[in-house]
Design a protein around this motif. Structure first.
Motif, PDB file in Angstrom:
ATOM      1  N   ASN A   1       0.528  -1.399   0.614  1.00 62.81           N
ATOM      2  CA  ASN A   1      -0.013   0.248   0.342  1.00 62.81           C
ATOM      3  C   ASN A   1       0.551   1.494   0.334  1.00 62.81           C
ATOM      4  N   CYS A   2       2.041   1.199  -0.483  1.00 62.44           N
ATOM      5  CA  CYS A   2       3.398   2.102  -0.896  1.00 62.44           C
ATOM      6  C   CYS A   2       2.246   3.596  -1.345  1.00 62.44           C
ATOM      7  N   ASP A   3       1.646   3.595  -1.947  1.00 56.98           N
ATOM      8  CA  ASP A   3       1.440   4.678  -2.773  1.00 56.98           C
ATOM      9  C   ASP A   3      -0.123   5.419  -2.410  1.00 56.98           C
TER      10      ASP A   3
ATOM     11  N   VAL B   1      20.529  10.213 -15.071  1.00 59.70           N
ATOM     12  CA  VAL B   1      18.474  10.493 -16.061  1.00 59.70           C
ATOM     13  C   VAL B   1      18.269   9.287 -16.062  1.00 59.70           C
ATOM     14  N   TYR B   2      16.881   9.792 -15.199  1.00 57.09           N
ATOM     15  CA  TYR B   2      16.011   8.173 -15.225  1.00 57.09           C
ATOM     16  C   TYR B   2      14.194   9.253 -15.547  1.00 57.09           C
ATOM     17  N   ARG B   3      14.780   8.479 -17.313  1.00 57.03           N
ATOM     18  CA  ARG B   3      12.964   9.029 -17.519  1.00 57.03           C
ATOM     19  C   ARG B   3      11.951   7.972 -17.223  1.00 57.03           C
TER      20      ARG B   3
ATOM     21  N   GLU C   1      13.454   3.628 -16.901  1.00 56.19           N
ATOM     22  CA  GLU C   1      14.960   3.644 -17.568  1.00 56.19           C
ATOM     23  C   GLU C   1      15.975   4.572 -17.275  1.00 56.19           C
ATOM     24  N   VAL C   2      17.178   3.666 -17.110  1.00 53.40           N
ATOM     25  CA  VAL C   2      18.242   5.281 -16.838  1.00 53.40           C
ATOM     26  C   VAL C   2      18.840   5.969 -18.301  1.00 53.40           C
ATOM     27  N   VAL C   3      18.531   6.094 -18.402  1.00 53.16           N
ATOM     28  CA  VAL C   3      18.885   6.929 -19.843  1.00 53.16           C
ATOM     29  C   VAL C   3      20.094   7.656 -19.872  1.00 53.16           C
TER      30      VAL C   3
ATOM     31  N   LEU D   1      12.728  19.534  -5.880  1.00 53.72           N
ATOM     32  CA  LEU D   1      14.673  19.141  -5.361  1.00 53.72           C
ATOM     33  C   LEU D   1      14.058  18.383  -4.362  1.00 53.72           C
ATOM     34  N   ARG D   2      14.515  17.479  -3.817  1.00 53.23           N
ATOM     35  CA  ARG D   2      14.470  16.705  -2.240  1.00 53.23           C
ATOM     36  C   ARG D   2      15.612  16.127  -2.630  1.00 53.23           C
ATOM     37  N   VAL D   3      16.264  16.587  -1.234  1.00 51.83           N
ATOM     38  CA  VAL D   3      17.520  16.158  -0.516  1.00 51.83           C
ATOM     39  C   VAL D   3      18.057  14.666   0.722  1.00 51.83           C
TER      40      VAL D   3
ATOM     41  N   LEU E   1      13.444  20.275   3.998  1.00 51.69           N
ATOM     42  CA  LEU E   1      14.135  19.643   5.016  1.00 51.69           C
ATOM     43  C   LEU E   1      12.636  17.689   5.142  1.00 51.69           C
ATOM     44  N   ARG E   2      11.768  18.204   4.705  1.00 55.21           N
ATOM     45  CA  ARG E   2      10.508  16.800   4.704  1.00 55.21           C
ATOM     46  C   ARG E   2      11.351  15.338   5.185  1.00 55.21           C
ATOM     47  N   SER E   3      11.372  15.193   6.484  1.00 52.20           N
ATOM     48  CA  SER E   3      12.050  13.735   6.176  1.00 52.20           C
ATOM     49  C   SER E   3      11.273  12.824   5.376  1.00 52.20           C
TER      50      SER E   3
ATOM     51  N   TYR F   1      14.668   1.094   0.686  1.00 52.02           N
ATOM     52  CA  TYR F   1      15.130   1.231  -0.493  1.00 52.02           C
ATOM     53  C   TYR F   1      16.621   1.177  -0.375  1.00 52.02           C
ATOM     54  N   LEU F   2      16.881   2.494  -0.657  1.00 45.88           N
ATOM     55  CA  LEU F   2      18.486   2.965  -0.464  1.00 45.88           C
ATOM     56  C   LEU F   2      19.403   2.474   0.559  1.00 45.88           C
ATOM     57  N   LYS F   3      18.415   1.838   1.871  1.00 53.33           N
ATOM     58  CA  LYS F   3      19.942   1.117   2.113  1.00 53.33           C
ATOM     59  C   LYS F   3      19.986  -0.191   1.573  1.00 53.33           C
TER      60      LYS F   3
ATOM     61  N   ALA G   1      23.379   8.530   1.008  1.00 52.55           N
ATOM     62  CA  ALA G   1      23.237   9.518   0.582  1.00 52.55           C
ATOM     63  C   ALA G   1      21.983   9.575  -0.619  1.00 52.55           C
ATOM     64  N   SER G   2      20.574  10.221  -1.181  1.00 49.97           N
ATOM     65  CA  SER G   2      19.951  10.458  -2.149  1.00 49.97           C
ATOM     66  C   SER G   2      19.612  11.802  -2.361  1.00 49.97           C
ATOM     67  N   MET G   3      19.372  11.788  -4.020  1.00 46.32           N
ATOM     68  CA  MET G   3      19.249  13.280  -4.225  1.00 46.32           C
ATOM     69  C   MET G   3      18.066  13.007  -5.848  1.00 46.32           C
TER      70      MET G   3
ATOM     71  N   PRO H   1      14.007  -8.540   0.863  1.00 46.02           N
ATOM     72  CA  PRO H   1      14.396  -8.413  -0.568  1.00 46.02           C
ATOM     73  C   PRO H   1      13.442  -7.493  -1.205  1.00 46.02           C
ATOM     74  N   ARG H   2      12.287  -7.630  -1.549  1.00 48.30           N
ATOM     75  CA  ARG H   2      12.029  -6.790  -2.816  1.00 48.30           C
ATOM     76  C   ARG H   2      12.497  -5.077  -2.862  1.00 48.30           C
ATOM     77  N   LEU H   3      13.289  -4.681  -2.230  1.00 46.53           N
ATOM     78  CA  LEU H   3      13.503  -3.289  -2.328  1.00 46.53           C
ATOM     79  C   LEU H   3      14.687  -2.792  -2.849  1.00 46.53           C
ATOM     80  N   THR H   4      15.246  -3.780  -3.462  1.00 46.05           N
ATOM     81  CA  THR H   4      16.050  -4.090  -4.236  1.00 46.05           C
ATOM     82  C   THR H   4      16.416  -3.722  -5.740  1.00 46.05           C
TER      83      THR H   4
HETATM   84  C1  BLA Z   1      10.696   7.562  -3.735  1.00 45.46           C
HETATM   85  N1  BLA Z   1      12.280   6.494  -5.348  1.00 45.46           N
HETATM   86  C2  BLA Z   1      11.830   7.192  -4.732  1.00 45.46           C
HETATM   87  C3  BLA Z   1      12.972   8.233  -5.584  1.00 45.46           C
HETATM   88  C4  BLA Z   1      13.210   8.238  -6.628  1.00 45.46           C
HETATM   89  C5  BLA Z   1      12.956   6.564  -6.327  1.00 45.46           C
HETATM   90  C6  BLA Z   1      14.642   8.486  -7.491  1.00 45.46           C
HETATM   91  C7  BLA Z   1      12.907  10.080  -5.166  1.00 45.46           C
HETATM   92  C8  BLA Z   1      13.181   9.995  -3.716  1.00 45.46           C
HETATM   93  C9  BLA Z   1      14.928  10.453  -3.857  1.00 45.46           C
HETATM   94  O1  BLA Z   1      15.388  11.114  -4.086  1.00 45.46           O
HETATM   95  O2  BLA Z   1      15.935   9.096  -3.444  1.00 45.46           O
HETATM   96  C10 BLA Z   1      13.590   5.324  -7.501  1.00 45.46           C
HETATM   97  N2  BLA Z   1      16.248   5.445  -7.415  1.00 45.46           N
HETATM   98  C11 BLA Z   1      15.195   5.223  -7.801  1.00 45.46           C
HETATM   99  C12 BLA Z   1      15.012   4.718  -8.745  1.00 45.46           C
HETATM  100  C13 BLA Z   1      16.275   4.544  -9.349  1.00 45.46           C
HETATM  101  C14 BLA Z   1      17.186   5.680  -8.315  1.00 45.46           C
HETATM  102  C15 BLA Z   1      13.991   3.540  -9.441  1.00 45.46           C
HETATM  103  O3  BLA Z   1      18.414   5.567  -8.481  1.00 45.46           O
HETATM  104  C16 BLA Z   1      17.276   3.570 -10.449  1.00 45.46           C
HETATM  105  C17 BLA Z   1      18.149   3.715 -10.294  1.00 45.46           C
HETATM  106  N3  BLA Z   1      10.072   1.943  -3.327  1.00 45.46           N
HETATM  107  C18 BLA Z   1       9.926   0.759  -3.707  1.00 45.46           C
HETATM  108  C19 BLA Z   1       8.998   0.559  -3.467  1.00 45.46           C
HETATM  109  C20 BLA Z   1       8.108   1.513  -2.307  1.00 45.46           C
HETATM  110  C21 BLA Z   1       9.180   2.294  -3.001  1.00 45.46           C
HETATM  111  C22 BLA Z   1       8.370  -0.771  -3.338  1.00 45.46           C
HETATM  112  O4  BLA Z   1      10.874   0.436  -4.661  1.00 45.46           O
HETATM  113  C23 BLA Z   1       6.892   1.216  -2.360  1.00 45.46           C
HETATM  114  C24 BLA Z   1       6.240  -0.050  -2.059  1.00 45.46           C
HETATM  115  C25 BLA Z   1       8.680   3.790  -2.344  1.00 45.46           C
HETATM  116  N4  BLA Z   1       9.956   5.216  -3.219  1.00 45.46           N
HETATM  117  C26 BLA Z   1       9.359   5.147  -2.530  1.00 45.46           C
HETATM  118  C27 BLA Z   1       8.380   5.887  -1.986  1.00 45.46           C
HETATM  119  C28 BLA Z   1       9.232   7.413  -2.098  1.00 45.46           C
HETATM  120  C29 BLA Z   1       9.907   7.236  -3.356  1.00 45.46           C
HETATM  121  C30 BLA Z   1       7.364   6.429  -0.563  1.00 45.46           C
HETATM  122  C31 BLA Z   1       9.489   8.550  -1.786  1.00 45.46           C
HETATM  123  C32 BLA Z   1       9.993   9.147  -0.704  1.00 45.46           C
HETATM  124  C33 BLA Z   1       9.621  10.964  -0.660  1.00 45.46           C
HETATM  125  O5  BLA Z   1       9.733  11.310  -1.276  1.00 45.46           O
HETATM  126  O6  BLA Z   1       9.617  10.600   0.889  1.00 45.46           O
END
Ligand code: BLA
Length: 509
Positions: free
Chosen positions: A11-13, A165-167, A175-177, A211-213, A242-244, A252-254, A260-262, A456-459
């Protein structure tokens, strides 16, 4: 506060990521009432201003900040226009202490929201910098080079290990273009991910706030106090700096080993076209000023992209008209060409990329490239006769036309059919192969030691598997522009076929 524990992969969305009630610790937040009384403060206020939330909540702002700072903030607040407007100030002193801050101010509900980070003091010639970056973009010939240059420039600005660049495709997958990265960390270029990796509410948010960091995936979020106002409402952080971020996304990131992601939105024609997605393998937070320049660059990049895409469409359609004229001219002098599938395939796929072409003319099947066997083609023609009377028909999933199309041994998944006569129905059909077959997976460059609570889904690898499932039996879709081109070709081909049949009947008489 929304209870993020109730959110899982199904229900992520629905996760309310704009009201998670906390910020990242790299700065602080104050929310003021319309008459500039402090209504809320982040729990870390003491660390930046030497006063705890309890000391300031309920007080007029002039008891908390210097008059000069309030003056500037009021002036900027007066400039806020429209629902998504944010003003920025750099290098401002807020209290008697020496520290200067970079500040963003916006309106949320009835509140004036002030967010501040210690300034970097790195004032450069921003205009000159962006101008020369844009000049370099403009020198790029094709789109692939333009994307690569965009990624390089963003990397030069923010210094992340990897900038992509993600399109987005029309189905929301991506896709990473293009990619610019530190050597030796593996490549993501060419990889695909399903729409669910960036859920719908996040995409909507990213068209409003560009923009988010995420400065440190291990940082402990700082709560905003009080979480709920007198009306029981949390503070809407949609436009916050600054929203967490969502704990699911942090996991997913971990799992990817990212520290760090931006990401910066790329908007084309007002829609989210894609993102600059940046990863760093340790914590990293470019200054607010740097982030602002990057955002400006990304906006310029988006505008350039918009005009390049428009130009590309115009050129593509002009070329198709040329091809159509060429076809008419060639067949006029040698009608047997129309029965030569190799010749037709060659000329048509110059206008509309495809992996194979089948021609059905007066009950005969001729084919070139990747095409279904005769019996399957016959079924396709029957289905077309029933569905798409006299019109160009396209699908990226032949399964919608024929029930068991996935059994086609040849891997064709999409087709575009151009009817070329009225009765009996003759067609030229362009086929596209299954998308999955044309995509490679480069291996998991950052295999985690152990996964987070959602497994493992979040990889990236599982994401790719999910994407593959979703696109199984589907081809690259035909675009609106390709359909317009197909219409032009239909008109030409019908003219040719009519003339040939007129001539044939004249000969018979
Ligand atoms: C947000 N998911 C994001 C963001 C990216 C991605 C770029 C924006 C936030 C950021 O800057 O990090 C996905 N990042 C990617 C992808 C690549 C990448 C595809 O680098 C490819 C190279 N994420 C999942 C699943 C869920 C999920 C399965 O994989 C939910 C079921 C959730 N992703 C999720 C949520 C956000 C997000 C909730 C919003 C984060 C926020 O802004 O609070």
């Amino acid at each position: 506060m929304a209870d993020s524990r109730t959110v899982d992969l199904t229900n992520c969305d629905r996760e309310p990521i704009h009201i998670l009630g906390s910020i990242q610790p790299v700065g602080f937040l104050l929310a003021l009432t319309a008459d500039w009384m402090v209504a809320r403060a982040s729990a870390n206020l003491d660390q930046y201003l030497g006063q705890a939330p309890a000391d300031v909540i309920g007080k007029p702002i002039h008891e908390v900040l210097l008059p000069g700072a309030i003056h500037e903030l009021r002036n900027r607040t007066a400039l806020l226009r429209g629902p998504d407007s944010v003003e920025r100030l750099f290098g401002i002193r807020l209290t008697e202490a020496d520290t200067r801050f970079d500040i963003a101010v916006h309106l949320s509900g009835g509140n004036v929201v002030i967010e501040a980070e210690p300034t970097s003091g790195e004032h450069g010639d921003v205009t000159g910098m962006v101008r020369s970056m844009i000049a370099r973009l403009d020198q790029c010939g094709d789109l692939a080079t333009f994307f690569r240059e965009g990624a390089r420039q963003v990397r030069a600005l923010v210094g992340f290990d990897r900038v992509m660049v993600y399109r987005f495709a029309t189905d929301g997958s991506g896709e990473v273009v293009a990619e610019a990265c530190k050597p030796g960390i593996g490549r993501f270029l060419g990889l695909h991910y399903p729409a669910s990796d960036i859920p719908a509410q996040a995409r909507i948010l990213y068209t409003r706030n560009l923009l988010r960091v995420i400065a440190d995936v291990d940082a402990v979020p700082v709560p905003i106090e009080p979480q709920l106002d007198a009306a029981g409402e949390p503070l809407d952080l949609s436009l916050s700096l600054l929203r967490s971020v969502s704990p699911i996304h942090i996991e997913y990131l971990k799992n990817m080993g990212v520290g760090a992601s931006m990401s910066i939105s790329i908007l084309v024609d007002g829609k989210l076209w894609g993102l600059f997605a940046c990863h760093h393998y340790s914590p990293r937070c470019p200054s607010f000023e740097r982030r602002s320049v990057t955002e400006l660059f990304s906006q310029m990049f988006s505008m350039r992209l918009e005009s390049r895409e428009r130009q590309q469409t115009v050129e593509f359609e002009r070329r198709a008209r040329d091809i159509s004229d060429q076809l008419l001219g060639a067949v006029a002098s040698d009608e047997t060409l129309l029965r030569d599938p190799d010749w037709l395939a060659d000329i048509l796929t110059h206008a509309i990329p495809a992996d194979g072409v089948g021609v059905w003319l007066a009950g005969n099947y001729a084919f070139s490239g990747i095409t279904p066997p005769t019996e399957d083609f016959r079924r396709i023609v029957r289905a077309l006769n029933a569905t798409a009377a006299g019109k160009v028909y396209a699908t990226d999933h032949i399964g919608t036309l024929i029930a068991d199309a996935e059994k086609f041994a040849d891997g064709t998944a999409g087709l575009l059919a151009i009817p070329i006569s009225r009765s009996p129905r003759d067609y030229v059909v362009l086929f596209r192969s299954e998308l999955v077959r044309s995509v490679r997976w480069a291996g998991d460059p950052h295999k985690p030691v152990e996964y987070g609570p959602n497994g493992p889904r979040l990889t990236p690898r599982e994401s790719f598997e999910e994407w593959k499932e979703l696109v199984r039996g589907r081809s690259q879709p035909f675009t609106a522009s390709e359909l317009r081109v197909a219409e032009t070709l239909r008109a030409t081909l019908i003219e040719v076929v009519l003339r040939l049949s007129d001539e044939a009947s004249a000969e018979r008489q």
